[in-house]
Design a protein around this motif. Structure first.
Motif, PDB file in Angstrom:
ATOM      1  N   ILE A   1       0.831  -1.200   0.000  1.00 21.06           N
ATOM      2  CA  ILE A   1       0.000   0.000   0.000  1.00 21.06           C
ATOM      3  C   ILE A   1       0.869   1.255   0.000  1.00 21.06           C
ATOM      4  N   GLY A   2       1.933   1.249   0.795  1.00 18.81           N
ATOM      5  CA  GLY A   2       2.816   2.414   0.860  1.00 18.81           C
ATOM      6  C   GLY A   2       3.473   2.707  -0.473  1.00 18.81           C
ATOM      7  N   SER A   3       3.967   1.682  -1.128  1.00 22.50           N
ATOM      8  CA  SER A   3       4.615   1.856  -2.429  1.00 22.50           C
ATOM      9  C   SER A   3       3.631   2.384  -3.463  1.00 22.50           C
ATOM     10  N   PHE A   4       2.414   1.841  -3.448  1.00 22.30           N
ATOM     11  CA  PHE A   4       1.406   2.313  -4.397  1.00 22.30           C
ATOM     12  C   PHE A   4       1.077   3.783  -4.180  1.00 22.30           C
ATOM     13  N   LEU A   5       0.784   4.159  -2.943  1.00 26.14           N
ATOM     14  CA  LEU A   5       0.386   5.531  -2.664  1.00 26.14           C
ATOM     15  C   LEU A   5       1.505   6.515  -2.992  1.00 26.14           C
ATOM     16  N   GLU A   6       2.715   6.162  -2.644  1.00 22.61           N
ATOM     17  CA  GLU A   6       3.846   7.040  -2.939  1.00 22.61           C
ATOM     18  C   GLU A   6       3.979   7.252  -4.439  1.00 22.61           C
ATOM     19  N   THR A   7       3.892   6.167  -5.195  1.00 24.68           N
ATOM     20  CA  THR A   7       4.003   6.268  -6.646  1.00 24.68           C
ATOM     21  C   THR A   7       2.819   7.023  -7.234  1.00 24.68           C
ATOM     22  N   ALA A   8       1.622   6.739  -6.743  1.00 25.93           N
ATOM     23  CA  ALA A   8       0.421   7.369  -7.282  1.00 25.93           C
ATOM     24  C   ALA A   8       0.430   8.879  -7.064  1.00 25.93           C
ATOM     25  N   ILE A   9       0.859   9.314  -5.892  1.00 29.98           N
ATOM     26  CA  ILE A   9       0.884  10.748  -5.603  1.00 29.98           C
ATOM     27  C   ILE A   9       1.894  11.459  -6.507  1.00 29.98           C
ATOM     28  N   HIS A  10       3.077  10.890  -6.629  1.00 25.27           N
ATOM     29  CA  HIS A  10       4.082  11.481  -7.528  1.00 25.27           C
ATOM     30  C   HIS A  10       3.543  11.539  -8.958  1.00 25.27           C
ATOM     31  N   GLU A  11       2.893  10.467  -9.398  1.00 31.26           N
ATOM     32  CA  GLU A  11       2.402  10.408 -10.777  1.00 31.26           C
ATOM     33  C   GLU A  11       1.258  11.391 -11.004  1.00 31.26           C
ATOM     34  N   LEU A  12       0.392  11.567 -10.023  1.00 24.93           N
ATOM     35  CA  LEU A  12      -0.682  12.547 -10.151  1.00 24.93           C
ATOM     36  C   LEU A  12      -0.119  13.965 -10.271  1.00 24.93           C
ATOM     37  N   ILE A  13       0.882  14.270  -9.470  1.00 18.35           N
ATOM     38  CA  ILE A  13       1.509  15.590  -9.551  1.00 18.35           C
ATOM     39  C   ILE A  13       2.137  15.789 -10.931  1.00 18.35           C
ATOM     40  N   TYR A  14       2.687  14.712 -11.477  1.00 13.47           N
ATOM     41  CA  TYR A  14       3.291  14.773 -12.813  1.00 13.47           C
ATOM     42  C   TYR A  14       2.218  14.931 -13.892  1.00 13.47           C
ATOM     43  N   THR A  15       1.206  14.072 -13.882  1.00 14.24           N
ATOM     44  CA  THR A  15       0.201  14.093 -14.948  1.00 14.24           C
ATOM     45  C   THR A  15      -0.625  15.375 -14.942  1.00 14.24           C
ATOM     46  N   ARG A  16      -0.817  15.976 -13.761  1.00 16.40           N
ATOM     47  CA  ARG A  16      -1.576  17.214 -13.689  1.00 16.40           C
ATOM     48  C   ARG A  16      -0.702  18.435 -13.947  1.00 16.40           C
ATOM     49  N   SER A  17       0.584  18.202 -14.199  1.00 19.00           N
ATOM     50  CA  SER A  17       1.529  19.273 -14.585  1.00 19.00           C
ATOM     51  C   SER A  17       1.592  20.386 -13.547  1.00 19.00           C
ATOM     52  N   LEU A  18       1.600  19.981 -12.271  1.00 18.35           N
ATOM     53  CA  LEU A  18       1.760  20.998 -11.230  1.00 18.35           C
ATOM     54  C   LEU A  18       3.144  21.629 -11.309  1.00 18.35           C
TER      55      LEU A  18
END
Length: 231
Positions: free
Chosen positions: A19-36
């Motif tokens: 769960i930790g690995s997924f959430l960490e990756t997902a948050i980084h990827e969301l920040i990337y895909t949303r072009s923050l």
């Protein structure tokens, strides 16, 4: 930084790590895909054979890591029932986009947390008589045969439980992989911006908010990310 990896005695990762690995990756990827932040602030990575991205800025990395260090154990135990990634304008506080992660881990938690501690130890099946060695007694052959049968049964029980845990891991990782692919597909989409929300600007930032079962409002235990990447 990664959540510390601990393994079971069969080298299967713990639920906390998955769960930790997924959430960490997902948050980084969301920040990337949303072009923050600019895409050159990210490094390529991989998660379950999927190409993903991780922010390289130490403040962002640490903020996500230490938030998850608190959040993930709470998710596993059921104290935390939601983790939310919120993009908002730092100047006026206007919420721009929000993404939530909610888990129903009852069955999986049982397989991991219950069965892990229930593994029998074959060494404990050896009987002793106050430290006296009975190997020289005439019926010791029968006793040794009984011990071997008990050890064999224990090993079979351990294998069955390990197989159940392995199946649970596969099911969970398939679900998490599908979610990650959905996150990646968000790149370039407008989402809430179609409803009159403005595009991200230099004052846009993010925060991670935890929601607990006893919280009245989402956002308890939140913290802020730094909207401007500064060295």
């Amino acid at each position: 930084n990664k959540l510390k990896i601990t393994t079971m005695n069969t080298n299967k990762p713990r639920l906390t790590t998955i769960i930790g690995s997924f959430l960490e990756t997902a948050i980084h990827e969301l920040i990337y895909t949303r072009s923050l932040y600019p895409h050159d602030a990210f490094s390529p990575s991989r998660y379950l054979q999927i190409a993903v991205h991780a922010c390289r800025h130490p403040d962002i990395v640490d903020y996500i890591f230490y938030t998850l260090k608190v959040a993930v154990p709470g998710i596993i135990t059921g104290i935390v029932d939601g983790l939310y990634l919120i993009f908002y304008d730092e100047e006026n506080g206007v919420l721009l986009e929000r993404y939530g992660f909610e888990f129903d881990l009852k069955d999986v938690s049982f397989a991991f947390l219950g069965m892990e501690d229930d593994h029998p130890n074959p060494n404990n099946s050896r009987s002793s008589n106050n430290g006296i060695d009975n190997s020289g007694i005439g019926n010791s052959g029968i006793g040794n045969s009984s011990k071997r049968g008990a050890n064999s049964s224990n090993m079979q029980a351990m294998q069955q439980k390990d197989d159940i845990i392995a199946n649970k891991i596969q099911e969970l990782e398939r679900s998490l992989r599908d979610v990650m692919l959905s996150i990646i597909s968000l790149e370039g989409t407008q989402l809430g911006r179609k409803r009159g929300k403005t595009n991200f600007t230099g004052t846009t930032t993010f925060k991670l908010c935890l929601h607990t079962k006893h919280s009245q409002n989402q956002g308890n235990g939140n913290g802020n990310g730094n909207g401007n990447l500064e060295d």
